[in-house]
Design an enzyme around this catalytic site. Structure first.
Site, PDB file in Angstrom:
ATOM      1  N   LYS A  46       0.841  -1.123  -0.083  1.00 24.47           N
ATOM      2  CA  LYS A  46       0.014  -0.166  -0.130  1.00 24.47           C
ATOM      3  C   LYS A  46       0.846   1.303  -0.040  1.00 24.47           C
ATOM      4  O   LYS A  46       0.454   2.424  -0.593  1.00 24.47           O
ATOM      5  CB  LYS A  46      -0.847  -0.252   1.157  1.00 24.47           C
ATOM      6  CG  LYS A  46      -2.232  -1.090   0.875  1.00 24.47           C
ATOM      7  CD  LYS A  46      -3.067  -0.468  -0.033  1.00 24.47           C
ATOM      8  CE  LYS A  46      -4.496  -1.285   0.363  1.00 24.47           C
ATOM      9  NZ  LYS A  46      -5.427  -0.801  -0.666  1.00 24.47           N
TER      10      LYS A  46
ATOM     11  N   SER B 144       0.505  -9.883  -0.930  1.00 25.48           N
ATOM     12  CA  SER B 144       0.224  -8.479  -0.758  1.00 25.48           C
ATOM     13  C   SER B 144       0.778  -7.880   0.636  1.00 25.48           C
ATOM     14  O   SER B 144       0.819  -6.728   0.837  1.00 25.48           O
ATOM     15  CB  SER B 144      -1.009  -8.171  -1.265  1.00 25.48           C
ATOM     16  OG  SER B 144      -1.886  -8.852  -0.565  1.00 25.48           O
TER      17      SER B 144
END
Lengths: 326, 326
Positions: free
Chosen positions: A55, A310
């Site tokens: 992110k 992720s």
């Protein structure tokens, strides 16, 4: 929809902005996992990225795209934790104020990390309060909203992972049959899909979601955005959204082969496989791509596939419980 | 001692042999850890290496150095598990038979991995049997012994980590004040020290050992090899040797600044720090370098230090218990 969709040029610009600030995460593989699936499975561990998830890439790129005047007003975001950390870290690097609305039941590690990076955390009830309403007063006061996924600069930032993995696959001398990506609002999958399809139109791109939160899978099948039924739960805190983003779905609709839904039990097993075979701590939502390999939906025999891991922001207690259940 | 000590040329040759077969493990850092120590701490995670530890480097280099005739006789080794996996993986790549004597109380994951790679495991009692005696019949039958550390080809293979980290530090534009390395028999520290001192004579190199197994630390202080007192235990199964190797100590005596002993509790805390801040699964013996940073013996304020995380092969149950104690 008047916003222009981001393209490969935006991803290349984002890569230039992020250069030297992000970890170029390596491709890692395990002979055991390769043998099990009869193909070559390359993992892209964004768990090792600054803030412990991908992110940071999108958040920093978004903050870079603001004017000095805009940034000086401070930024506000809502997030279950990984986007929150990305925004908080980026805001600190630019020296601007950040306010983050976070679900009160987000992992303690995520809330703690956001506070440690100097951001103000505003807790809200994920089941009763509208997250958009929680941040509205701050936006009305002039702070800039940094959306978690449905924004061209965010999508372009996450897309830098696609540039990296295509370059790394080339160095290894392999051509990729598929790329498998965890999917919440779709920012990661849409961004990566742009870079992958630009370099290799024949590579298939898959979005993976938790069961009952397979809005992107069902939207892809239907050709239009559909929402999730309320009332369900999942351990994948990072992937729990109501419906696909407008921009992200428009990109995913063009680029993705399909979506796959995985059970929480499959995700727990994938987390144990990542620990044992890759020595990587992966959070539930970060590990659904590995879980999807056992679904039988992706052809693996003799193929070369990249699986994006992720994020790795999971609390000690929750992680220990899943590891102990081996 | 008639064996010639390995030098930088041997390490460069080893790097050429290993190229494309090993993972070039990245340097990873954590803003939280940097902040805590007031310096820049770069981690070299050999946990991500083929077989889950650095040991593949030395074992493959040793097997490469044998003649076809020698290799055809098969190889034999004794090891608590990481060297065993390195030898088993290398033997399979060369298509030769491998017999590995392993302590019956070695982690189940290590024993299982060695068997999965097609090697024959001969269990022995670590407290009652002499490991050299266990492998003797195989050596008498003509099989080639692959020693765990006290061998020029093994030391040169492990030394390739030193070449990599010096090159990676250069890319980052940093000069290294210190390199901190887990130490059992001394193969890893001696190999790395040759490459580090060749490129940067002013960088200090530290060996880290578990309490009660600080034979290298005490030998360095005394200037001659001393053995550990029997009767002690440690969670660091990979680092439990009786005394330093002859070759490895001769190199370490010249190159190392000193040794540091860490408690098992400090190692457990370091394993939790690696999980939370680096998202890396590190086994006890692999994590003593991080544990040593809190000892106060290495100057860290304003310094740039590489810590080698040497392996990640730990059983689910043992790992879960340590994580749950956070």
């Amino acid at each position: 929809m008047t916003t222009t969709l981001p393209g490969i040029a935006d991803i290349r610009s984002a890569a230039t902005r992020l250069s030297g600030l992000i970890v170029e995460t390596p491709l890692i593989e395990s002979p055991d996992i390769n043998k099990r699936f009869g193909g070559r499975i390359l993992f892209k561990p964004e768990t090792l990225q600054r803030t412990g998830s991908f992110k940071f890439r999108g958040a920093y790129n978004k903050l870079s795209s603001l004017t000095d005047e805009e940034r000086s007003r401070g930024v506000v975001a809502f997030s279950s934790g990984n986007h929150a950390q990305g925004v908080a870290a980026s805001a600190r690097m630019f020296g601007v104020k950040a306010v983050i609305a976070m679900p009160a039941d987000a992992p303690a590690m995520k809330i703690g990390n956001v506070r440690k990076m100097g951001a103000e955390v505003v807790p809200f009830d994920r089941f009763r309060e509208d997250r958009a309403a929680v941040v509205r007063p701050y936006v009305e006061r002039g702070m800039i909203l940094v959306p978690p996924y449905d924004d061209p600069a965010i999508i372009a930032g996450q897309g830098t992972i696609g540039l990296e993995l295509m370059r790394q696959a080339k160095v290894l001398g392999v051509s990729l049959d598929a790329v498998v990506i965890p999917c919440g609002g779709g920012g990661l999958s849409s961004g990566i899909s742009i870079a992958v399809k630009d370099a290799s139109p024949g590579t298939s791109v898959w979005a993976v979601e938790p069961e009952h939160f397979d809005d992107t899978s069902r939207s892809l099948a239907k050709g239009a955005r559909v929402a999730n039924e309320p009332g369900h739960a999942s351990i994948c805190d990072a992937l729990l959204v109501a419906e696909p983003g407008a921009l992200t779905f428009e990109i995913n609709r063009r680029n993705l082969t399909g979506g796959i839904a995985v059970s929480d039990d499959a995700t727990r097993q994938a987390m144990r496989d990542a620990m044992a075979h890759l020595k990587l701590v992966v959070e539930p939502g970060g590990c659904v791509g590995l879980a999807a390999l056992t679904s039988g939906k992706i052809e693996l025999t003799g193929k070369c596939v990249v699986v994006v891991l992720s994020g790795g922001n999971v609390d000690f207690g929750a992680y220990a419980e899943i590891m102990a259940a081996a």
